[in-house]
Every structure is written in C-alpha cells, then in structure tokens.
Design a protein around this motif. Structure first.
Motif, PDB file in Angstrom:
ATOM      1  N   ALA A 125       0.861  -1.191   0.000  1.00 47.49           N
ATOM      2  CA  ALA A 125       0.000   0.000   0.000  1.00 47.49           C
ATOM      3  C   ALA A 125       0.893   1.236   0.000  1.00 47.49           C
ATOM      4  O   ALA A 125       2.011   1.207   0.520  1.00 47.49           O
ATOM      5  CB  ALA A 125      -0.924   0.009   1.201  1.00 47.49           C
ATOM      6  N   MET A 126       0.387   2.334  -0.584  1.00 47.38           N
ATOM      7  CA  MET A 126       1.158   3.572  -0.640  1.00 47.38           C
ATOM      8  C   MET A 126       0.211   4.759  -0.573  1.00 47.38           C
ATOM      9  O   MET A 126      -0.840   4.766  -1.230  1.00 47.38           O
ATOM     10  CB  MET A 126       1.984   3.634  -1.934  1.00 47.38           C
ATOM     11  N   LEU A 127       0.572   5.765   0.244  1.00 44.16           N
ATOM     12  CA  LEU A 127      -0.212   6.979   0.379  1.00 44.16           C
ATOM     13  C   LEU A 127       0.588   8.174  -0.139  1.00 44.16           C
ATOM     14  O   LEU A 127       1.808   8.243   0.037  1.00 44.16           O
ATOM     15  CB  LEU A 127      -0.588   7.207   1.851  1.00 44.16           C
ATOM     16  N   ASP A 128      -0.100   9.096  -0.751  1.00 41.14           N
ATOM     17  CA  ASP A 128       0.554  10.286  -1.310  1.00 41.14           C
ATOM     18  C   ASP A 128       0.434  11.444  -0.314  1.00 41.14           C
ATOM     19  O   ASP A 128      -0.356  12.364  -0.483  1.00 41.14           O
ATOM     20  CB  ASP A 128      -0.089  10.654  -2.652  1.00 41.14           C
ATOM     21  N   ALA A 129       1.228  11.376   0.749  1.00 46.05           N
ATOM     22  CA  ALA A 129       1.212  12.421   1.776  1.00 46.05           C
ATOM     23  C   ALA A 129       2.256  13.477   1.448  1.00 46.05           C
ATOM     24  O   ALA A 129       3.330  13.164   0.916  1.00 46.05           O
ATOM     25  CB  ALA A 129       1.500  11.810   3.145  1.00 46.05           C
TER      26      ALA A 129
ATOM     27  N   ASP B  19       1.903  -5.176  12.204  1.00 45.99           N
ATOM     28  CA  ASP B  19       0.777  -5.493  11.329  1.00 45.99           C
ATOM     29  C   ASP B  19      -0.334  -4.454  11.488  1.00 45.99           C
ATOM     30  O   ASP B  19      -0.965  -4.048  10.504  1.00 45.99           O
ATOM     31  CB  ASP B  19       0.244  -6.891  11.649  1.00 45.99           C
ATOM     32  N   ALA B  20      -0.579  -4.013  12.725  1.00 47.38           N
ATOM     33  CA  ALA B  20      -1.608  -2.998  12.970  1.00 47.38           C
ATOM     34  C   ALA B  20      -1.228  -1.668  12.331  1.00 47.38           C
ATOM     35  O   ALA B  20      -2.078  -0.927  11.834  1.00 47.38           O
ATOM     36  CB  ALA B  20      -1.831  -2.827  14.468  1.00 47.38           C
ATOM     37  N   VAL B  21       0.063  -1.355  12.344  1.00 49.30           N
ATOM     38  CA  VAL B  21       0.548  -0.126  11.712  1.00 49.30           C
ATOM     39  C   VAL B  21       0.366  -0.202  10.197  1.00 49.30           C
ATOM     40  O   VAL B  21      -0.099   0.751   9.558  1.00 49.30           O
ATOM     41  CB  VAL B  21       2.028   0.112  12.077  1.00 49.30           C
ATOM     42  N   GLU B  22       0.709  -1.333   9.621  1.00 47.67           N
ATOM     43  CA  GLU B  22       0.537  -1.498   8.174  1.00 47.67           C
ATOM     44  C   GLU B  22      -0.938  -1.445   7.780  1.00 47.67           C
ATOM     45  O   GLU B  22      -1.285  -0.919   6.712  1.00 47.67           O
ATOM     46  CB  GLU B  22       1.164  -2.820   7.724  1.00 47.67           C
ATOM     47  N   ARG B  23      -1.804  -1.973   8.621  1.00 47.44           N
ATOM     48  CA  ARG B  23      -3.236  -1.909   8.315  1.00 47.44           C
ATOM     49  C   ARG B  23      -3.743  -0.467   8.313  1.00 47.44           C
ATOM     50  O   ARG B  23      -4.685  -0.141   7.591  1.00 47.44           O
ATOM     51  CB  ARG B  23      -4.027  -2.762   9.308  1.00 47.44           C
ATOM     52  N   GLN B  24      -3.122   0.391   9.126  1.00 46.36           N
ATOM     53  CA  GLN B  24      -3.469   1.805   9.071  1.00 46.36           C
ATOM     54  C   GLN B  24      -3.179   2.366   7.681  1.00 46.36           C
ATOM     55  O   GLN B  24      -3.993   3.085   7.102  1.00 46.36           O
ATOM     56  CB  GLN B  24      -2.665   2.584  10.115  1.00 46.36           C
ATOM     57  N   ILE B  25      -2.016   2.038   7.163  1.00 53.41           N
ATOM     58  CA  ILE B  25      -1.636   2.498   5.823  1.00 53.41           C
ATOM     59  C   ILE B  25      -2.614   1.935   4.792  1.00 53.41           C
ATOM     60  O   ILE B  25      -3.094   2.656   3.910  1.00 53.41           O
ATOM     61  CB  ILE B  25      -0.195   2.063   5.481  1.00 53.41           C
ATOM     62  N   ALA B  26      -2.909   0.642   4.902  1.00 53.78           N
ATOM     63  CA  ALA B  26      -3.819   0.007   3.950  1.00 53.78           C
ATOM     64  C   ALA B  26      -5.206   0.641   3.993  1.00 53.78           C
ATOM     65  O   ALA B  26      -5.906   0.696   2.972  1.00 53.78           O
ATOM     66  CB  ALA B  26      -3.913  -1.495   4.242  1.00 53.78           C
ATOM     67  N   ASP B  27      -5.601   1.140   5.174  1.00 53.22           N
ATOM     68  CA  ASP B  27      -6.913   1.776   5.317  1.00 53.22           C
ATOM     69  C   ASP B  27      -6.898   3.257   4.938  1.00 53.22           C
ATOM     70  O   ASP B  27      -7.941   3.919   4.985  1.00 53.22           O
ATOM     71  CB  ASP B  27      -7.415   1.624   6.752  1.00 53.22           C
ATOM     72  N   GLY B  28      -5.705   3.771   4.599  1.00 48.72           N
ATOM     73  CA  GLY B  28      -5.619   5.158   4.124  1.00 48.72           C
ATOM     74  C   GLY B  28      -5.149   6.172   5.145  1.00 48.72           C
ATOM     75  O   GLY B  28      -5.337   7.376   4.942  1.00 48.72           O
ATOM     76  N   TYR B  29      -4.511   5.708   6.246  1.00 52.60           N
ATOM     77  CA  TYR B  29      -4.076   6.628   7.295  1.00 52.60           C
ATOM     78  C   TYR B  29      -2.562   6.532   7.507  1.00 52.60           C
ATOM     79  O   TYR B  29      -2.071   5.492   7.952  1.00 52.60           O
ATOM     80  CB  TYR B  29      -4.779   6.306   8.623  1.00 52.60           C
ATOM     81  N   PRO B  30      -1.810   7.592   7.224  1.00 55.40           N
ATOM     82  CA  PRO B  30      -0.366   7.563   7.493  1.00 55.40           C
ATOM     83  C   PRO B  30      -0.107   7.519   8.997  1.00 55.40           C
ATOM     84  O   PRO B  30      -0.990   7.787   9.812  1.00 55.40           O
ATOM     85  CB  PRO B  30       0.144   8.864   6.864  1.00 55.40           C
ATOM     86  N   VAL B  31       1.125   7.184   9.355  1.00 59.76           N
ATOM     87  CA  VAL B  31       1.461   6.970  10.765  1.00 59.76           C
ATOM     88  C   VAL B  31       2.794   7.647  11.091  1.00 59.76           C
ATOM     89  O   VAL B  31       3.782   7.444  10.383  1.00 59.76           O
ATOM     90  CB  VAL B  31       1.571   5.458  11.087  1.00 59.76           C
TER      91      VAL B  31
END
Length: 270
Positions: free
Chosen positions: A76-80, A180-192
C-alpha cells in the motif's frame, strides 16, 4: 356353601401373598435407590430448549458474532505531502512529521505554528562530570530546544498525542502494537508517525539521565518520520530531515530501529 367359603379364603390368601410380594419388591427397589443414588421412578429430564435470545455457544444474547478480519493487501502507498524540518527546526523531526500527518488529514497548519502549540518540558539541563545528570522527560513534553539555539533532544508519543488529539478527535496511539496494525493503518488510508533513528540503524550508544518523573534511557540518534507505505520487504517514509518523499527502507532494518525506540506510533481513524 362350605365350597364357596373355601374358595373365598383361597382367593384372599392368594391376594394377600401377591400384595406382600409387591410391597417387598417396592421396598427393595426403594432401599436400593437410597443406597446407590439411582432413582428408578424419577421422571425423565425434560429436553433442553433454548429460548429465543438465550445465550448459546455462539455467544451472549443479542451480540453479533465478530466480523472476520479482512485480508491485508501485500502493499500500500499513500501520497502524503513532505515537509522539511530544516532550517528552522533542526531538532524538531517529531512535530514536523506530525505536520505532514495533519496536512494529509486536511488541517492547514505549518510546522512553526504547531511547534508553538506542542507541549514542552521546561526542566533545565544539569551536567555532572561531562554527562547529563538531570533533564526533562520526552513523554511529558519536548525536552530542550528544537530550534538549535541550545541543546535539544525530542518528544515522545504520549506528549505529542495531545497535539494530534487537539485537531483530530479520532486520534489513535498505536504505541506498543504489532507492526501489522501499523501497516493496516496504511492500507486503510491513514499515514502513521513512527519513531526510528536518524540513520535508520539500531543505536550503539545510549544515554541516561534522571527526570522529574523518573530516569530515562534513550539515544541522541532518536528520529521520527511519517510512514506512508509498505510492501513485503520494504517500508516507505517521508523523512523530514532529508526531505525525501516515500523514502524506501529495508523493512527488517526499520523494524529493528522502531522496536529499539519503543514501538512508538501515532495515527488516526475516521
């Protein structure tokens, strides 16, 4: 007449004998039941019928069964947006990483404005024999001076969370969670916002000092970045120090530094 009388006596005798035998049998059965605990004449237990809404093996009444955990994407990748900490905040990586997170969320705030709002621990530094003996605690507020005018250190998740919560009611402290919980944040669209080290390597040199809330052991290599992506072997971060966007890092190496810094992580949900 004598014949009839004899027949009546005979029948009476037979009935008397049968009655005695029956009574003896019942008495024997009752005596056996008393001695063994087995009840021959007890009624059969009623069939168990679950009333509508009664608890059963699936759980308590009225509760929905837990939803199955959805599969996590392999990448997953977010454009922040990327924001640099230099030159104004050479030791302010944490608040600048939070600035990127809030900008992605939709909060139009600059790093210097947020820096002014960030909690700070004003405990003055005290040296003994060339080493720091007493100073502030980063979970109370920023320790030192992030502008570089004097010695600066940093801020940890507990104190920085208050700034995030002030703008995002659904702020989420993921510190201590599995990655895994951190990666799921990214997958759900939330940077960390995550804590690591400046060179993304496990620190070899650690320092300790006492604080108003107890001693702390840490490293001056402490650093914070914005996690924006992952795949099976890499993570991708916006690094406020280098200014690199979606900077590619080896996942195992990054996880070692993240673990060394206490698995600190801040994000949010909607």
């Amino acid at each position: 007449m004598m014949i009839v009388l004899n027949i009546v006596k005979s029948l009476f005798t037979v009935f008397l004998i049968v009655g005695l035998l029956f009574s003896s049998g019942v008495f024997s059965v009752l005596l056996y039941a008393k001695m063994t605990g087995k009840e021959f004449f007890a009624e059969s237990p009623p069939a168990v019928v679950l009333a509508e809404g009664a608890p059963d093996q699936a759980g308590q009444a009225g509760q929905k069964p837990p939803e199955p955990v959805k599969p996590k994407p392999a990448s997953a990748m977010l454009d922040a947006p990327v924001v640099r900490q230099l030159p104004e905040l050479p030791a302010g990586c944490e608040i600048v990483s939070l600035t990127m997170l809030l900008n992605y969320y939709g909060i139009d705030k600059g790093k210097m404005e947020l820096f002014g709002e960030m909690k700070k621990d004003p405990t003055p530094i005290r040296w003994e024999k060339g080493a720091i003996a007493y100073w502030g605690h980063p979970n109370t507020g920023y320790v030192g001076d992030a502008t570089g005018k004097s010695r600066g250190f940093g801020i940890y998740h507990a104190a920085l969370f208050d700034t995030l919560k002030a703008y995002v009611p659904t702020a989420k402290d993921l510190t201590g969670s599995a990655f895994d919980a951190v990666e799921r944040q990214i997958a759900d669209g939330y940077p960390v916002v995550v804590w690591t080290t400046i060179d993304f390597a496990v620190p070899q040199k650690w320092v300790s000092w006492d604080t108003p809330v107890g001693p702390i052991e840490t490293t001056f290599m402490e650093h914070a970045v914005l996690l924006v992506g992952y795949d099976e072997t890499h993570v991708f971060v916006n690094d406020p120090l280098s200014g690199k966007k979606a900077h590619k890092l080896n996942k195992d190496q990054f996880l070692a530094t993240w673990d060394a810094m206490g698995k600190q992580a801040l994000s949010y949900v909607k």
